[in-house]
Motif scaffolding. Sequence first.
Motif, PDB file in Angstrom:
ATOM      1  N   VAL A  25       0.855  -1.192   0.000  1.00  0.00           N
ATOM      2  CA  VAL A  25       0.000   0.000   0.000  1.00  0.00           C
ATOM      3  C   VAL A  25       0.889   1.239   0.000  1.00  0.00           C
ATOM      4  CG1 VAL A  25      -1.721   1.325   1.300  1.00  0.00           C
ATOM      5  CG2 VAL A  25      -1.888  -1.163   1.186  1.00  0.00           C
ATOM      6  N   PHE A  26       0.637   2.109  -0.955  1.00  0.00           N
ATOM      7  CA  PHE A  26       1.376   3.374  -1.062  1.00  0.00           C
ATOM      8  C   PHE A  26       0.538   4.425  -0.337  1.00  0.00           C
ATOM      9  CE2 PHE A  26       3.774   6.147  -4.409  1.00  0.00           C
ATOM     10  CZ  PHE A  26       4.290   6.920  -3.397  1.00  0.00           C
ATOM     11  N   LEU A  27       1.026   4.879   0.828  1.00  0.00           N
ATOM     12  CA  LEU A  27       0.290   5.818   1.665  1.00  0.00           C
ATOM     13  C   LEU A  27       1.090   7.116   1.782  1.00  0.00           C
ATOM     14  CD1 LEU A  27      -1.569   5.042   4.898  1.00  0.00           C
ATOM     15  CD2 LEU A  27       0.088   6.877   4.924  1.00  0.00           C
ATOM     16  N   ILE A  28       0.415   8.228   1.544  1.00  0.00           N
ATOM     17  CA  ILE A  28       1.018   9.545   1.728  1.00  0.00           C
ATOM     18  C   ILE A  28       0.092  10.359   2.624  1.00  0.00           C
ATOM     19  CG2 ILE A  28       1.769  11.699   0.626  1.00  0.00           C
ATOM     20  CD1 ILE A  28       2.372  10.125  -1.896  1.00  0.00           C
ATOM     21  N   ALA A  29       0.695  11.069   3.564  1.00  0.00           N
ATOM     22  CA  ALA A  29      -0.061  11.977   4.425  1.00  0.00           C
ATOM     23  C   ALA A  29       0.502  13.384   4.238  1.00  0.00           C
ATOM     24  CB  ALA A  29       0.057  11.547   5.881  1.00  0.00           C
ATOM     25  N   THR A  30      -0.357  14.380   4.389  1.00  0.00           N
ATOM     26  CA  THR A  30       0.092  15.779   4.301  1.00  0.00           C
ATOM     27  C   THR A  30      -0.195  16.479   5.618  1.00  0.00           C
ATOM     28  OG1 THR A  30      -2.005  16.667   3.464  1.00  0.00           O
ATOM     29  CG2 THR A  30      -0.422  15.851   1.822  1.00  0.00           C
ATOM     30  N   THR A  31       0.658  17.458   5.940  1.00  0.00           N
ATOM     31  CA  THR A  31       0.451  18.213   7.174  1.00  0.00           C
ATOM     32  C   THR A  31       1.056  19.606   7.081  1.00  0.00           C
ATOM     33  OG1 THR A  31       0.747  18.249   9.575  1.00  0.00           O
ATOM     34  CG2 THR A  31       2.561  17.334   8.276  1.00  0.00           C
ATOM     35  N   ASN A  32       0.442  20.525   7.808  1.00  0.00           N
ATOM     36  CA  ASN A  32       0.985  21.873   8.005  1.00  0.00           C
ATOM     37  C   ASN A  32       1.608  21.982   9.400  1.00  0.00           C
ATOM     38  OD1 ASN A  32      -0.447  22.440   5.624  1.00  0.00           O
ATOM     39  ND2 ASN A  32      -2.209  23.176   6.762  1.00  0.00           N
ATOM     40  N   LEU A  33       1.427  20.943  10.229  1.00  0.00           N
ATOM     41  CA  LEU A  33       1.811  21.010  11.646  1.00  0.00           C
ATOM     42  C   LEU A  33       2.845  19.946  12.013  1.00  0.00           C
ATOM     43  CD1 LEU A  33      -1.806  21.470  13.080  1.00  0.00           C
ATOM     44  CD2 LEU A  33      -0.116  23.254  12.649  1.00  0.00           C
ATOM     45  N   TYR A  34       3.869  19.808  11.235  1.00  0.00           N
ATOM     46  CA  TYR A  34       4.870  18.760  11.407  1.00  0.00           C
ATOM     47  C   TYR A  34       5.477  18.737  12.808  1.00  0.00           C
ATOM     48  CZ  TYR A  34       9.098  16.022  10.547  1.00  0.00           C
ATOM     49  OH  TYR A  34      10.085  15.079  10.608  1.00  0.00           O
ATOM     50  N   LYS A  35       5.765  19.889  13.370  1.00  0.00           N
ATOM     51  CA  LYS A  35       6.443  19.957  14.670  1.00  0.00           C
ATOM     52  C   LYS A  35       5.590  19.409  15.817  1.00  0.00           C
ATOM     53  CE  LYS A  35       9.474  23.734  13.447  1.00  0.00           C
ATOM     54  NZ  LYS A  35       9.868  25.106  13.658  1.00  0.00           N
ATOM     55  N   LEU A  36       4.278  19.281  15.594  1.00  0.00           N
ATOM     56  CA  LEU A  36       3.388  18.788  16.643  1.00  0.00           C
ATOM     57  C   LEU A  36       3.161  17.279  16.578  1.00  0.00           C
ATOM     58  CD1 LEU A  36       0.689  21.616  16.614  1.00  0.00           C
ATOM     59  CD2 LEU A  36       2.692  21.402  18.090  1.00  0.00           C
ATOM     60  N   PHE A  37       3.847  16.599  15.642  1.00  0.00           N
ATOM     61  CA  PHE A  37       3.622  15.168  15.455  1.00  0.00           C
ATOM     62  C   PHE A  37       4.360  14.332  16.489  1.00  0.00           C
ATOM     63  CE2 PHE A  37       1.453  16.084  11.716  1.00  0.00           C
ATOM     64  CZ  PHE A  37       0.898  14.925  11.221  1.00  0.00           C
ATOM     65  N   ASP A  38       3.765  13.217  16.818  1.00  0.00           N
ATOM     66  CA  ASP A  38       4.353  12.237  17.707  1.00  0.00           C
ATOM     67  C   ASP A  38       5.575  11.616  17.017  1.00  0.00           C
ATOM     68  OD1 ASP A  38       3.137  10.415  20.225  1.00  0.00           O
ATOM     69  OD2 ASP A  38       4.590   9.410  18.935  1.00  0.00           O
ATOM     70  N   LYS A  39       6.686  11.544  17.717  1.00  0.00           N
ATOM     71  CA  LYS A  39       7.932  11.013  17.132  1.00  0.00           C
ATOM     72  C   LYS A  39       7.763   9.563  16.689  1.00  0.00           C
ATOM     73  CE  LYS A  39      10.192  14.800  17.955  1.00  0.00           C
ATOM     74  NZ  LYS A  39       9.575  15.867  17.241  1.00  0.00           N
ATOM     75  N   ALA A  40       7.004   8.788  17.442  1.00  0.00           N
ATOM     76  CA  ALA A  40       6.779   7.390  17.072  1.00  0.00           C
ATOM     77  C   ALA A  40       6.014   7.301  15.748  1.00  0.00           C
ATOM     78  CB  ALA A  40       6.012   6.663  18.172  1.00  0.00           C
ATOM     79  N   LEU A  41       5.084   8.213  15.541  1.00  0.00           N
ATOM     80  CA  LEU A  41       4.339   8.230  14.276  1.00  0.00           C
ATOM     81  C   LEU A  41       5.253   8.630  13.124  1.00  0.00           C
ATOM     82  CD1 LEU A  41       1.706   8.032  12.660  1.00  0.00           C
ATOM     83  CD2 LEU A  41       1.247  10.407  13.277  1.00  0.00           C
ATOM     84  N   LEU A  42       6.101   9.630  13.355  1.00  0.00           N
ATOM     85  CA  LEU A  42       7.011  10.083  12.295  1.00  0.00           C
ATOM     86  C   LEU A  42       7.931   8.956  11.830  1.00  0.00           C
ATOM     87  CD1 LEU A  42       7.983  13.643  13.587  1.00  0.00           C
ATOM     88  CD2 LEU A  42       6.392  13.052  11.747  1.00  0.00           C
ATOM     89  N   ARG A  43       8.332   8.072  12.745  1.00  0.00           N
ATOM     90  CA  ARG A  43       9.211   6.952  12.380  1.00  0.00           C
ATOM     91  C   ARG A  43       8.515   5.948  11.469  1.00  0.00           C
ATOM     92  NH1 ARG A  43      10.597   7.256  17.890  1.00  0.00           N
ATOM     93  NH2 ARG A  43       9.360   5.403  18.337  1.00  0.00           N
ATOM     94  N   ARG A  44       7.187   5.959  11.430  1.00  0.00           N
ATOM     95  CA  ARG A  44       6.452   4.999  10.595  1.00  0.00           C
ATOM     96  C   ARG A  44       6.500   5.380   9.113  1.00  0.00           C
ATOM     97  NH1 ARG A  44       6.405   3.785  15.774  1.00  0.00           N
ATOM     98  NH2 ARG A  44       5.403   1.815  16.222  1.00  0.00           N
ATOM     99  N   PHE A  45       6.816   6.623   8.813  1.00  0.00           N
ATOM    100  CA  PHE A  45       6.910   7.059   7.419  1.00  0.00           C
ATOM    101  C   PHE A  45       8.323   6.808   6.902  1.00  0.00           C
ATOM    102  CE2 PHE A  45       3.399   9.613   9.092  1.00  0.00           C
ATOM    103  CZ  PHE A  45       2.436   9.393   8.120  1.00  0.00           C
ATOM    104  N   ASP A  46       8.433   6.374   5.657  1.00  0.00           N
ATOM    105  CA  ASP A  46       9.753   6.131   5.064  1.00  0.00           C
ATOM    106  C   ASP A  46      10.542   7.430   4.955  1.00  0.00           C
ATOM    107  OD1 ASP A  46       9.401   3.380   4.752  1.00  0.00           O
ATOM    108  OD2 ASP A  46       8.387   3.644   2.832  1.00  0.00           O
ATOM    109  N   ALA A  47       9.838   8.525   4.674  1.00  0.00           N
ATOM    110  CA  ALA A  47      10.509   9.824   4.556  1.00  0.00           C
ATOM    111  C   ALA A  47       9.495  10.944   4.757  1.00  0.00           C
ATOM    112  CB  ALA A  47      11.157   9.962   3.181  1.00  0.00           C
ATOM    113  N   ALA A  48      10.001  12.072   5.251  1.00  0.00           N
ATOM    114  CA  ALA A  48       9.209  13.298   5.333  1.00  0.00           C
ATOM    115  C   ALA A  48       9.772  14.250   4.290  1.00  0.00           C
ATOM    116  CB  ALA A  48       9.297  13.908   6.726  1.00  0.00           C
ATOM    117  N   VAL A  49       8.915  14.701   3.385  1.00  0.00           N
ATOM    118  CA  VAL A  49       9.344  15.561   2.285  1.00  0.00           C
ATOM    119  C   VAL A  49       8.912  16.993   2.585  1.00  0.00           C
ATOM    120  CG1 VAL A  49       9.206  15.962  -0.203  1.00  0.00           C
ATOM    121  CG2 VAL A  49       9.082  13.616   0.686  1.00  0.00           C
ATOM    122  N   ASN A  50       9.891  17.893   2.611  1.00  0.00           N
ATOM    123  CA  ASN A  50       9.639  19.288   2.964  1.00  0.00           C
ATOM    124  C   ASN A  50       9.230  20.088   1.726  1.00  0.00           C
ATOM    125  OD1 ASN A  50       9.616  21.866   3.982  1.00  0.00           O
ATOM    126  ND2 ASN A  50      11.702  21.826   4.731  1.00  0.00           N
TER     127      ASN A  50
END
Length: 198
Positions: free
Chosen positions: A103-128
Motif C-alpha cells: 500500500v502506497f500511503l502519503i499523508a500531508t500536514t501543516n503542523l509537522y512539529k506537533l507530530f508524535d515522534k513514534a508516528l514520524l518513524r512509521r513514514f519512510d521519509a518526510a518531504v519538505n
Amino acid sequence: FLFKGQPGTGKTEAVKQLARILKRELFVVNTTALVDSKLGQTSKNVAALFKEIGRFSCPERVLVLFDEIDALVLNRINSNDVREMGRVTSTFIREMDNLSKNVFLIATTNLYKLFDKALLRRFDAAVNFDRYTKDDLIDIAVETLKKIASNNQNIKSDSRLFLKILNLSEQLPKPGELISLIKKSIVFSNSNNKYEYL
C-alpha cells in the motif's frame, strides 16, 4: 511518505500528480470525518478504515492520501490535547505497523512539529515543501501566465514586463496563492485592455 509544509505549497497537488504518473487510483481519506464525539469511536473509525484499505484487491494500483492528517493525529504527550486523541494516534500507529507494504500511503500536514515522534518513524521519509526559492516561484508564475494566456484571447502575455514585476517583488507568495493571484488578476481585468492584469 509524509509531505510537510505551509498551506499552498503544493503538497496535495503533488500527490495527485504522483498518482497520475504512477497510474494509481487515488483514494483520499477525509480525516475530519473519522473524528467522532463518542468516546473511543474515533479509534474504531481509524481501525475500520485501515481494515478497508487492507481489503484492496490490488494495492499496487492504489495510492492512499491522508490529507491534513493533523486533524486526526498529533503528539500523544501534548498537554493541550485530550486523551482521546492520544489514543487515536496510538491506534493509527498500530494500524500503520500492520499495513501491507504494497500500500502506497502519503499523508500531508501543516503542523509537522506537533507530530508524535513514534508516528514520524512509521513514514519512510518526510518531504519538505517549504523549500521554494524566489526563482522557483518566478518559474511557476511565468508558466501559469503562459498557460492561461494561451487559453484566453482577452489577455496578451508580456513575459519581459511580467518578469520585471516579479523580480522587483521583495517576497512572492507560496505557489497556491501565487497561481490564485494571477488568475484573479486576469479574471478581474478589463477585457478591452489586454495588459491590465499586469
